[in-house]
Design a protein around this motif. Structure first.
Motif, PDB file in Angstrom:
ATOM      1  N   UNK A 148      18.872  37.379  35.248  1.00  0.00           N
ATOM      2  CA  UNK A 148      19.934  36.541  35.808  1.00  0.00           C
ATOM      3  C   UNK A 148      19.399  35.588  36.869  1.00  0.00           C
ATOM      4  N   UNK A 149      18.479  36.039  37.686  1.00  0.00           N
ATOM      5  CA  UNK A 149      17.935  35.190  38.745  1.00  0.00           C
ATOM      6  C   UNK A 149      17.352  33.897  38.179  1.00  0.00           C
ATOM      7  N   UNK A 201      27.588  23.612  33.575  1.00  0.00           N
ATOM      8  CA  UNK A 201      28.004  24.945  34.003  1.00  0.00           C
ATOM      9  C   UNK A 201      27.028  25.414  35.066  1.00  0.00           C
ATOM     10  N   UNK A 202      27.576  25.944  36.149  1.00  0.00           N
ATOM     11  CA  UNK A 202      26.757  26.486  37.232  1.00  0.00           C
ATOM     12  C   UNK A 202      27.022  27.979  37.341  1.00  0.00           C
ATOM     13  N   UNK A 203      25.945  28.749  37.448  1.00  0.00           N
ATOM     14  CA  UNK A 203      26.023  30.201  37.533  1.00  0.00           C
ATOM     15  C   UNK A 203      25.372  30.658  38.829  1.00  0.00           C
ATOM     16  N   UNK A 204      26.054  31.568  39.533  1.00  0.00           N
ATOM     17  CA  UNK A 204      25.505  32.144  40.763  1.00  0.00           C
ATOM     18  C   UNK A 204      26.069  33.545  40.944  1.00  0.00           C
ATOM     19  N   UNK A 205      25.393  34.340  41.737  1.00  0.00           N
ATOM     20  CA  UNK A 205      25.796  35.729  41.953  1.00  0.00           C
ATOM     21  C   UNK A 205      26.838  35.787  43.066  1.00  0.00           C
ATOM     22  N   UNK A 206      27.929  36.508  42.817  1.00  0.00           N
ATOM     23  CA  UNK A 206      28.939  36.786  43.832  1.00  0.00           C
ATOM     24  C   UNK A 206      28.521  38.025  44.621  1.00  0.00           C
ATOM     25  N   UNK A 207      29.083  38.185  45.809  1.00  0.00           N
ATOM     26  CA  UNK A 207      28.738  39.341  46.644  1.00  0.00           C
ATOM     27  C   UNK A 207      29.163  40.665  46.018  1.00  0.00           C
ATOM     28  N   UNK A 217      28.724  41.490  42.989  1.00  0.00           N
ATOM     29  CA  UNK A 217      27.857  41.767  41.858  1.00  0.00           C
ATOM     30  C   UNK A 217      28.214  41.004  40.598  1.00  0.00           C
ATOM     31  N   UNK A 218      29.386  40.395  40.573  1.00  0.00           N
ATOM     32  CA  UNK A 218      29.773  39.584  39.418  1.00  0.00           C
ATOM     33  C   UNK A 218      29.045  38.242  39.476  1.00  0.00           C
ATOM     34  N   UNK A 219      29.264  37.449  38.452  1.00  0.00           N
ATOM     35  CA  UNK A 219      28.629  36.138  38.354  1.00  0.00           C
ATOM     36  C   UNK A 219      29.709  35.069  38.450  1.00  0.00           C
ATOM     37  N   UNK A 220      29.510  34.122  39.344  1.00  0.00           N
ATOM     38  CA  UNK A 220      30.434  33.000  39.496  1.00  0.00           C
ATOM     39  C   UNK A 220      30.063  31.951  38.458  1.00  0.00           C
ATOM     40  N   UNK A 221      31.066  31.480  37.723  1.00  0.00           N
ATOM     41  CA  UNK A 221      30.870  30.472  36.690  1.00  0.00           C
ATOM     42  C   UNK A 221      31.732  29.269  37.047  1.00  0.00           C
ATOM     43  N   UNK A 222      31.103  28.108  37.159  1.00  0.00           N
ATOM     44  CA  UNK A 222      31.844  26.874  37.423  1.00  0.00           C
ATOM     45  C   UNK A 222      31.539  25.903  36.290  1.00  0.00           C
ATOM     46  N   UNK A 257      32.184  36.441  35.733  1.00  0.00           N
ATOM     47  CA  UNK A 257      31.611  37.147  34.589  1.00  0.00           C
ATOM     48  C   UNK A 257      30.978  38.460  35.033  1.00  0.00           C
ATOM     49  N   UNK A 258      30.954  39.404  34.098  1.00  0.00           N
ATOM     50  CA  UNK A 258      30.325  40.715  34.289  1.00  0.00           C
ATOM     51  C   UNK A 258      29.490  41.012  33.051  1.00  0.00           C
ATOM     52  N   UNK A 259      28.432  41.745  33.217  1.00  0.00           N
ATOM     53  CA  UNK A 259      27.650  42.183  32.059  1.00  0.00           C
ATOM     54  C   UNK A 259      28.444  43.208  31.272  1.00  0.00           C
ATOM     55  N   UNK A 260      28.346  43.146  29.950  1.00  0.00           N
ATOM     56  CA  UNK A 260      28.991  44.138  29.085  1.00  0.00           C
ATOM     57  C   UNK A 260      28.261  45.476  29.124  1.00  0.00           C
TER      58      UNK A 260
END
Length: 178
Positions: A35-36, A61-67, A69-74, A92-95
């Protein structure tokens, strides 16, 4: 940002987000996903047609980690008919394990849709993403204008997935303020 277009976008995404979040049976999400390295901005190079993106150009689309643990998607795109930018923010969350590129993403409440990286350049320069089925496909690149070899690789993966090139909508990235 205008609220009305975002609400309309969320409502049109409802059928997708109410779907299964697992990958299509014949799609294996990328293993060893980091993810990084995936975080940051991706440009939509091509996609299959969907009403929730119809008329949008300069899509990113921009992806970043939320505090949490989820992923912010813009997701952001320029609506040519309205002559304005549209933006949708999701989570987003990993399945499953975080090193498998299979996620569930929501732009509207508790409803999630599948987001699966089916192929990824070893240098994280391009990616092929499918939804819960192969009616949802996006070809992404770190570059607004990917190199010819990257476009060839993206098209080869789409073909391997059974998506003919003539069904793809090539996204103009001409807007300079994206």
């Amino acid at each position: 940002m205008l609220k009305k277009p975002l609400v309309l976008l969320a409502i049109t995404l409802l059928p997708l987000t109410g779907c299964n979040t697992l990958p299509p049976p014949d799609v294996t999400p990328v293993q060893g996903f980091q993810l990084e390295r995936y975080q940051g901005r991706w440009y939509e190079i091509a996609r299959l047609d969907h009403r929730f993106e119809r008329g949008l150009h300069a899509v990113s689309a921009d992806y970043s980690r939320n505090t949490d643990g989820s992923i912010r998607v813009v997701n952001r795109g320029f609506d040519t008919a309205a002559a304005s930018w549209r933006e949708a923010v999701g989570k987003a969350w990993f399945n499953g394990p975080a090193d498998v590129a299979s996620l569930k993403v929501s732009f509207f409440g508790p409803f999630y849709g599948g987001y699966h990286v089916a192929e990824l350049d070893p240098d994280y320069r391009w990616a092929v993403v499918v939804g819960p089925d192969k009616n949802y496909l996006w070809l992404l690149s770190r570059d607004k204008q990917p190199a010819p070899d990257a476009k060839t690789a993206l098209l080869a993966v789409a073909a391997k997935l059974g998506i003919p090139a003539e069904k793809l909508i090539w996204v103009s990235q001409d807007r300079g303020d994206n």
